[in-house]
Design a protein around this motif. Structure first.
Motif, PDB file in Angstrom:
ATOM      1  N   ILE A 149      -7.288   2.964  -2.087  1.00 41.48           N
ATOM      2  CA  ILE A 149      -8.031   4.151  -2.526  1.00 41.48           C
ATOM      3  C   ILE A 149      -7.650   5.354  -1.666  1.00 41.48           C
ATOM      4  CG2 ILE A 149     -10.341   5.187  -2.681  1.00 41.48           C
ATOM      5  CD1 ILE A 149     -11.349   2.286  -3.358  1.00 41.48           C
ATOM      6  N   CYS A 150      -7.635   5.175  -0.357  1.00 40.63           N
ATOM      7  CA  CYS A 150      -7.249   6.274   0.552  1.00 40.63           C
ATOM      8  C   CYS A 150      -5.862   6.793   0.228  1.00 40.63           C
ATOM      9  CB  CYS A 150      -7.271   5.804   2.009  1.00 40.63           C
ATOM     10  SG  CYS A 150      -8.889   5.469   2.680  1.00 40.63           S
ATOM     11  N   ASN A 151      -4.928   5.874   0.032  1.00 40.34           N
ATOM     12  CA  ASN A 151      -3.548   6.298  -0.171  1.00 40.34           C
ATOM     13  C   ASN A 151      -3.322   6.952  -1.532  1.00 40.34           C
ATOM     14  OD1 ASN A 151      -1.011   6.701   0.927  1.00 40.34           O
ATOM     15  ND2 ASN A 151      -0.218   4.778   0.152  1.00 40.34           N
ATOM     16  N   LEU A 152      -3.996   6.490  -2.552  1.00 39.74           N
ATOM     17  CA  LEU A 152      -3.798   7.113  -3.863  1.00 39.74           C
ATOM     18  C   LEU A 152      -4.481   8.476  -3.951  1.00 39.74           C
ATOM     19  CD1 LEU A 152      -3.762   4.089  -6.300  1.00 39.74           C
ATOM     20  CD2 LEU A 152      -1.877   5.304  -5.243  1.00 39.74           C
ATOM     21  N   ILE A 153      -5.536   8.670  -3.197  1.00 34.08           N
ATOM     22  CA  ILE A 153      -6.119  10.014  -3.109  1.00 34.08           C
ATOM     23  C   ILE A 153      -5.170  10.931  -2.331  1.00 34.08           C
ATOM     24  CG2 ILE A 153      -8.000  11.348  -2.077  1.00 34.08           C
ATOM     25  CD1 ILE A 153      -9.877   9.028  -2.905  1.00 34.08           C
ATOM     26  N   ALA A 154      -4.593  10.416  -1.240  1.00 33.02           N
ATOM     27  CA  ALA A 154      -3.599  11.198  -0.477  1.00 33.02           C
ATOM     28  C   ALA A 154      -2.382  11.515  -1.343  1.00 33.02           C
ATOM     29  CB  ALA A 154      -3.172  10.446   0.777  1.00 33.02           C
ATOM     30  N   ALA A 155      -1.994  10.577  -2.194  1.00 35.05           N
ATOM     31  CA  ALA A 155      -0.859  10.795  -3.097  1.00 35.05           C
ATOM     32  C   ALA A 155      -1.149  11.937  -4.063  1.00 35.05           C
ATOM     33  CB  ALA A 155      -0.547   9.510  -3.868  1.00 35.05           C
ATOM     34  N   ALA A 156      -2.363  11.973  -4.576  1.00 39.37           N
ATOM     35  CA  ALA A 156      -2.741  13.048  -5.499  1.00 39.37           C
ATOM     36  C   ALA A 156      -2.740  14.397  -4.786  1.00 39.37           C
ATOM     37  CB  ALA A 156      -4.113  12.759  -6.102  1.00 39.37           C
ATOM     38  N   LEU A 157      -3.323  14.412  -3.593  1.00 40.23           N
ATOM     39  CA  LEU A 157      -3.346  15.669  -2.820  1.00 40.23           C
ATOM     40  C   LEU A 157      -1.945  16.151  -2.483  1.00 40.23           C
ATOM     41  CD1 LEU A 157      -6.286  15.121  -0.314  1.00 40.23           C
ATOM     42  CD2 LEU A 157      -6.086  16.936  -2.015  1.00 40.23           C
ATOM     43  N   VAL A 187       4.293  11.462   3.390  1.00 41.46           N
ATOM     44  CA  VAL A 187       2.828  11.512   3.491  1.00 41.46           C
ATOM     45  C   VAL A 187       2.210  10.184   3.074  1.00 41.46           C
ATOM     46  CG1 VAL A 187       0.735  12.542   2.484  1.00 41.46           C
ATOM     47  CG2 VAL A 187       2.601  14.008   3.273  1.00 41.46           C
ATOM     48  N   THR A 188       2.631   9.647   1.940  1.00 44.01           N
ATOM     49  CA  THR A 188       2.008   8.413   1.465  1.00 44.01           C
ATOM     50  C   THR A 188       2.408   7.206   2.309  1.00 44.01           C
ATOM     51  OG1 THR A 188       3.699   8.106  -0.236  1.00 44.01           O
ATOM     52  CG2 THR A 188       1.634   9.194  -0.893  1.00 44.01           C
ATOM     53  N   VAL A 207       0.844  -1.199   0.000  1.00 47.71           N
ATOM     54  CA  VAL A 207       0.000   0.000   0.000  1.00 47.71           C
ATOM     55  C   VAL A 207       0.882   1.253   0.000  1.00 47.71           C
ATOM     56  CG1 VAL A 207      -1.792   1.285   1.219  1.00 47.71           C
ATOM     57  CG2 VAL A 207      -1.860  -1.208   1.172  1.00 47.71           C
ATOM     58  N   ALA A 208       1.869   1.278   0.886  1.00 47.80           N
ATOM     59  CA  ALA A 208       2.744   2.447   0.984  1.00 47.80           C
ATOM     60  C   ALA A 208       3.559   2.641  -0.298  1.00 47.80           C
ATOM     61  CB  ALA A 208       3.671   2.308   2.186  1.00 47.80           C
ATOM     62  N   SER A 209       4.053   1.554  -0.843  1.00 44.22           N
ATOM     63  CA  SER A 209       4.870   1.634  -2.058  1.00 44.22           C
ATOM     64  C   SER A 209       4.070   2.148  -3.249  1.00 44.22           C
ATOM     65  CB  SER A 209       5.447   0.254  -2.369  1.00 44.22           C
ATOM     66  OG  SER A 209       6.131   0.263  -3.589  1.00 44.22           O
TER      67      SER A 209
END
Length: 155
Positions: free
Chosen positions: A100-108, A135-136, A27-29
């Motif tokens: 989903i949470c992490n890829l949205i955080a990545a975009a932000l 962050v991610t 997930v983190a990667s």
């Protein structure tokens, strides 16, 4: 250290379900990969003056939609793989939601951190990557382990 401290918060859960320890780095990667791409696009757009305060909200919304779409796509892929690998009902849903949470955080993070650094007069090309990766990592580990704790009722 911050990402490691998040793992420490969930030490009992990690010991209780080894699959969580195996899957958390995925997930983190994936978040790190996604945020690197978003950051690269943002830094390039700042350098070419295609990204400014005037269009930042439009670009942010576009990247959020990309993050959501990628999150959904990788949620399905990793969810199916996690279930096939560990045969634990619900594990695919847990990793999918975390993805989903992490890829949205990545975009932000990939947009907001370079914009913030630029606004502070710092070169986002030099300083963005460590911040967005942190962050991610934090969001990835926390979302995955928190969702797993809630889903499986781990203590």
């Amino acid at each position: 250290f911050l990402a490691s401290s998040v793992l420490g918060l969930f030490q009992e859960q990690l010991q209780g379900m080894v699959a969580l320890a195996v899957l958390a780095p995925i997930v983190a990667s994936q978040g790190g990969s996604a945020t690197t791409q978003t950051t690269t696009v943002a830094v390039r757009a700042l350098a070419t003056r295609e990204l400014s305060a005037a269009n930042a909200s439009r670009v942010l919304m576009r990247e959020l939609m990309v993050g959501l779409f990628n999150g959904l796509a990788f949620a399905v892929i990793t969810g199916v793989a996690a279930y096939a690998w560990f045969k634990v009902p619900g594990l695919g849903v847990v990793i999918g939601l975390a993805m989903i949470c992490n890829l949205i955080a990545a975009a932000l993070g990939g947009i907001l951190i370079p914009l913030g650094l630029h606004r502070l007069g710092r070169d986002p090309a030099v300083a963005s990557s460590p911040f967005v990766t942190t962050v991610t990592d934090i969001v990835g580990f926390f979302s995955f382990l928190a969702i797993a704790t809630l889903w499986f009722g781990l203590k």
